[in-house]
Design a protein around this motif. Structure first.
Motif, PDB file in Angstrom:
ATOM      1  N   ALA A  64      24.334  -8.718 -31.447  1.00 29.18           N
ATOM      2  CA  ALA A  64      23.460  -8.856 -32.768  1.00 29.18           C
ATOM      3  C   ALA A  64      23.054  -7.552 -34.346  1.00 29.18           C
ATOM      4  CB  ALA A  64      21.954  -9.275 -31.980  1.00 29.18           C
ATOM      5  N   TRP A  65      24.241  -7.917 -35.234  1.00 29.07           N
ATOM      6  CA  TRP A  65      24.401  -7.124 -35.662  1.00 29.07           C
ATOM      7  C   TRP A  65      23.436  -6.230 -36.735  1.00 29.07           C
ATOM      8  CZ3 TRP A  65      28.670  -6.043 -34.460  1.00 29.07           C
ATOM      9  CH2 TRP A  65      30.187  -6.946 -34.166  1.00 29.07           C
ATOM     10  N   PHE A  66      22.816  -5.531 -36.559  1.00 29.24           N
ATOM     11  CA  PHE A  66      22.110  -4.520 -37.737  1.00 29.24           C
ATOM     12  C   PHE A  66      20.364  -4.867 -37.134  1.00 29.24           C
ATOM     13  CE2 PHE A  66      25.470  -5.241 -41.128  1.00 29.24           C
ATOM     14  CZ  PHE A  66      25.687  -3.794 -41.359  1.00 29.24           C
ATOM     15  N   ILE A  67      20.466  -5.351 -35.604  1.00 26.93           N
ATOM     16  CA  ILE A  67      19.154  -5.748 -34.904  1.00 26.93           C
ATOM     17  C   ILE A  67      19.003  -4.355 -33.861  1.00 26.93           C
ATOM     18  CG2 ILE A  67      17.970  -6.960 -33.602  1.00 26.93           C
ATOM     19  CD1 ILE A  67      19.237  -9.004 -34.552  1.00 26.93           C
ATOM     20  N   PRO A  68      18.489  -3.151 -34.293  1.00 26.26           N
ATOM     21  CA  PRO A  68      18.041  -2.702 -32.889  1.00 26.26           C
ATOM     22  C   PRO A  68      16.959  -2.962 -32.165  1.00 26.26           C
ATOM     23  CG  PRO A  68      16.152  -2.539 -34.691  1.00 26.26           C
ATOM     24  CD  PRO A  68      17.330  -3.671 -34.956  1.00 26.26           C
ATOM     25  N   LYS A  69      17.832  -2.155 -31.111  1.00 21.83           N
ATOM     26  CA  LYS A  69      17.009  -2.418 -29.358  1.00 21.83           C
ATOM     27  C   LYS A  69      15.423  -2.391 -29.174  1.00 21.83           C
ATOM     28  CE  LYS A  69      20.826  -3.217 -26.392  1.00 21.83           C
ATOM     29  NZ  LYS A  69      21.552  -2.700 -24.895  1.00 21.83           N
ATOM     30  N   LEU A  70      15.026  -1.107 -30.098  1.00 22.29           N
ATOM     31  CA  LEU A  70      13.695  -0.614 -30.340  1.00 22.29           C
ATOM     32  C   LEU A  70      12.981   0.053 -31.640  1.00 22.29           C
ATOM     33  CD1 LEU A  70      11.894   0.647 -28.436  1.00 22.29           C
ATOM     34  CD2 LEU A  70      12.948   1.974 -28.192  1.00 22.29           C
ATOM     35  N   ARG A  71      12.592  -0.571 -31.338  1.00 22.61           N
ATOM     36  CA  ARG A  71      11.935  -0.292 -32.993  1.00 22.61           C
ATOM     37  C   ARG A  71      10.521   0.278 -32.416  1.00 22.61           C
ATOM     38  NH1 ARG A  71      13.395  -4.960 -35.180  1.00 22.61           N
ATOM     39  NH2 ARG A  71      15.301  -4.675 -37.051  1.00 22.61           N
ATOM     40  N   VAL A  72      10.164   1.683 -32.909  1.00 24.24           N
ATOM     41  CA  VAL A  72       9.197   1.924 -32.667  1.00 24.24           C
ATOM     42  C   VAL A  72       8.231   2.920 -33.627  1.00 24.24           C
ATOM     43  CG1 VAL A  72       7.644   3.914 -31.798  1.00 24.24           C
ATOM     44  CG2 VAL A  72       9.017   3.148 -30.274  1.00 24.24           C
ATOM     45  N   ALA A  73       6.302   2.477 -34.722  1.00 29.33           N
ATOM     46  CA  ALA A  73       6.111   2.707 -35.313  1.00 29.33           C
ATOM     47  C   ALA A  73       4.823   3.034 -35.308  1.00 29.33           C
ATOM     48  CB  ALA A  73       6.130   1.205 -36.375  1.00 29.33           C
ATOM     49  N   ALA A  74       3.668   4.285 -36.325  1.00 26.59           N
ATOM     50  CA  ALA A  74       2.823   4.789 -35.254  1.00 26.59           C
ATOM     51  C   ALA A  74       2.151   5.594 -37.053  1.00 26.59           C
ATOM     52  CB  ALA A  74       3.451   6.088 -34.586  1.00 26.59           C
ATOM     53  N   ASN A  75       1.477   5.461 -36.545  1.00 30.73           N
ATOM     54  CA  ASN A  75       0.085   5.763 -38.343  1.00 30.73           C
ATOM     55  C   ASN A  75      -1.023   6.810 -37.582  1.00 30.73           C
ATOM     56  OD1 ASN A  75      -2.072   4.262 -38.853  1.00 30.73           O
ATOM     57  ND2 ASN A  75      -0.388   2.983 -38.254  1.00 30.73           N
TER      58      ASN A  75
END
Length: 578
Positions: free
Chosen positions: A469-480
């Motif tokens: 799945a090109w350019f789709i990461p397995k994991l994304r994490v965002a925090a603020n």
């Protein structure tokens, strides 16, 4: 003050209660006797009337907080991002943040200016009419530009301008917005094995003119009333060359309570035309979703179906999908279980693709083998999901869920075989593509001075025709987070983690000299972390000074292959509220 005879008996009862519990130090009053009570026509009270209830007669019953209304019309707010966006590509996940504590003096308007390294220039103005909830009218304008120094043509520019309005009438609420967005850059892609490939990057820009409006019926205490909503969206989108996309969408909802359940339907039509060079193609989607909803004190079950029709292009498809949702309050007000099964046709839009990847080819969607336009919508043949959500008072909100999808016609980014600085859209058309994943959201507000939010998304794709799945990461994490150190000092920070990705390239671009130079090859792209933080000092109640740093770790990462992002950059300036 004169009391009429009809009010006399109530006044007398209250007076007797006061007399039995409290001794007043004022001048003596005449208390009506049993003989004179029926003869008096009026009483003159010579002091102010101050009712005071004794403890014995105060209401001791606590309110029932679980007796919630079962339907509320969905509000819509025009909230605009006030923080700096350096276009690092890390804004794909949007986190619903807990709002910070309100300033001492509420203002309707603000202006912001700022400068920084990489020739960064920022200007922003927001104006509205005030805090009248029944009528909101305003506008905004924003400019942000940067110029990198490591690669020729590494320029970015963004402008936004818009007008909005909101009016709450007796029975309906109206919302509307019209605006213009422009994003400009260059095809500055740099291939290490071919350093002289792109000496003079070509300019590219995207113009987006949009208009949208919404009508909602206001909530009524009488649940037997018919509720409805209507929404319209339209836009004209195009690049610096001949590619254009025009779209108009109309959707509506109607809902009526009948005895112990609700009956309703969602209906929508999305009519889109894509143009490139002398070619034109329609991409239209119509949906009808009838449903019936059973709702009790601690549960809600929605049963329905979605009839989806795609037409106007080279293919016509008609599908019927399930539309089932279940929501059960495991612990009322604190934890609810949710689950569902559904399906849909997800529109493949040039506008949304270019907003994520501005380095698409000048003429996207053209199949050069037969000189035709090819636009295919992704089909979610099955989407099964479930999880738990809830809150712990006003301090903590959370949602944790898992999902499984069966997909066909999955759109993916791929490097052009003849030019590695351009990206094409390819499709994995196999009907057995699957993705399993889980997601989580959390919002924590410990006090008025400290808040924390986070989002996590994990995807595990199983592609049948494409290797990855090109350019789709397995994991994304965002925090603020946001911290109010004092009434004058505020600190905020953001973190974004993007897991390793796979990109599709070719032997001739990665330095492989043996074998077929046009043979595809998989390139691994490392994971990266982007951290940004800012501090603001409010010199007065209307004037503030701020400094913000982005990519604090100065990682030389790539969101798309051959397109390095900016390193550490900082911006500072002044904002004024008025």
């Amino acid at each position: 003050m004169i009391l009429k005879p009809s009010m006399f008996k109530y006044t007398l009862l209250i007076g007797l209660g006061f007399y039995s519990l409290t001794a007043f130090s004022q001048e003596e009053e005449q208390i009506p006797t049993e003989e004179t009570q029926g003869k008096l026509g009026e009483i003159e009270v010579i002091r102010d009337y101050k009712p005071i209830l004794a403890d014995a007669v105060k209401i001791r019953q606590s309110p029932d907080l679980t007796n919630n209304r079962k339907y509320f019309s969905k509000p819509n707010y025009n909230i605009f991002d006030k923080k700096l966006d350096i276009n690092t590509g890390t804004h794909r996940l949007e986190i619903q943040q807990v709002p910070p504590s309100r300033p001492d003096i509420l203002t309707n308007n603000y202006a912001k200016i700022g400068v920084g390294n990489f020739n960064t220039l920022l200007g922003e103005v927001y104006i509205s009419n005030g805090e009248d909830e029944a009528l909101q009218v305003g506008g905004f304008i924003k400019h942000l530009s940067q110029k990198g120094s490591d690669f020729e043509g590494q320029n970015f520019g963004e402008q936004k301008i818009g007008l909005f309005g909101r009016s709450i009438l007796e029975k309906i609420t109206l919302n509307g917005e019209v605006g213009f967005n422009r994003y400009a850059t260059r095809y500055y892609g740099f291939v290490p094995t071919l350093p002289d490939l792109n000496p003079d990057p070509i300019k590219q820009h995207y113009n987006d003119i949009y208009i949208k409006g919404e009508l909602n019926s206001n909530h009524e205490d009488n649940e037997e009333l018919l509720s409805y909503s209507l929404k319209a969206d339209g836009y004209l989108f195009g690049n610096a060359f001949s590619a254009k996309e025009n779209s108009f969408a109309l959707s509506g909802n109607i809902n009526k309570k009948v005895n112990a359940f609700n009956v309703g339907a969602n209906i929508s039509g999305d009519f889109t035309n894509v143009k490139s060079q002398d070619l034109s193609l329609g991409n239209h989607i119509a949906r009808v979703n009838p449903y019936i909803r059973f709702q009790g004190k601690n549960y809600k079950i929605t049963l329905g179906a979605a009839l989806v029709s795609e037409f106007g292009g080279d293919e016509t498809r008609n599908n019927i999908f399930p539309a089932v949702d279940v929501d059960f309050a495991l612990v009322p007000e604190y934890a609810s279980l949710y689950a569902g099964v559904k399906g849909d046709a997800v529109k493949t839009s040039y506008r949304s693709l270019a907003n994520e990847n501005p380095f698409l080819s000048e003429t996207p969607f053209i199949d050069t083998t037969n000189n035709t336009l090819v636009v295919r919508n992704m089909l979610e043949k099955l989407n099964v999901f479930g999880g738990i959500k809830g809150n712990a008072g006003a301090t903590l909100g959370y949602k944790i869920g898992v999902f499984y999808k069966q997909l066909s016609d999955v759109p993916l980014y791929a490097i052009n075989p003849n030019n590695p600085t351009r990206y094409d859209i390819i499709y994995d058309r196999d009907e057995k593509n699957t993705v399993f994943g889980f997601e989580g959201d959390i919002n924590l507000r410990i006090s008025e001075a400290f808040s924390l939010g986070g989002n996590l998304l994990f995807n595990e794709y199983d592609m049948k025709n494409e290797a990855e799945a090109w350019f789709i990461p397995k994991l994304r994490v965002a925090a603020n987070t946001r911290i109010n150190i004092s009434k004058k000092v505020y600190i905020d920070g953001e973190l974004f983690f993007n897991d390793a990705m796979k990109a599709k390239s070719y032997n001739k671009f990665v330095g492989i000299t043996t074998g077929d130079p046009n043979a595809p090859v998989t390139v691994s792209m490392p994971a990266f972390v982007d951290i940004s933080a800012g501090i603001e000092y409010r010199a007065t109640k209307q004037i503030g000074v701020y400094v913000r740093g982005n990519n604090l770790l100065s990682n030389n990462y790539e969101r798309f292959l051959y397109y390095p992002r900016l390193g550490f950059n900082v911006i500072g300036g002044v904002n004024v509220s008025f």
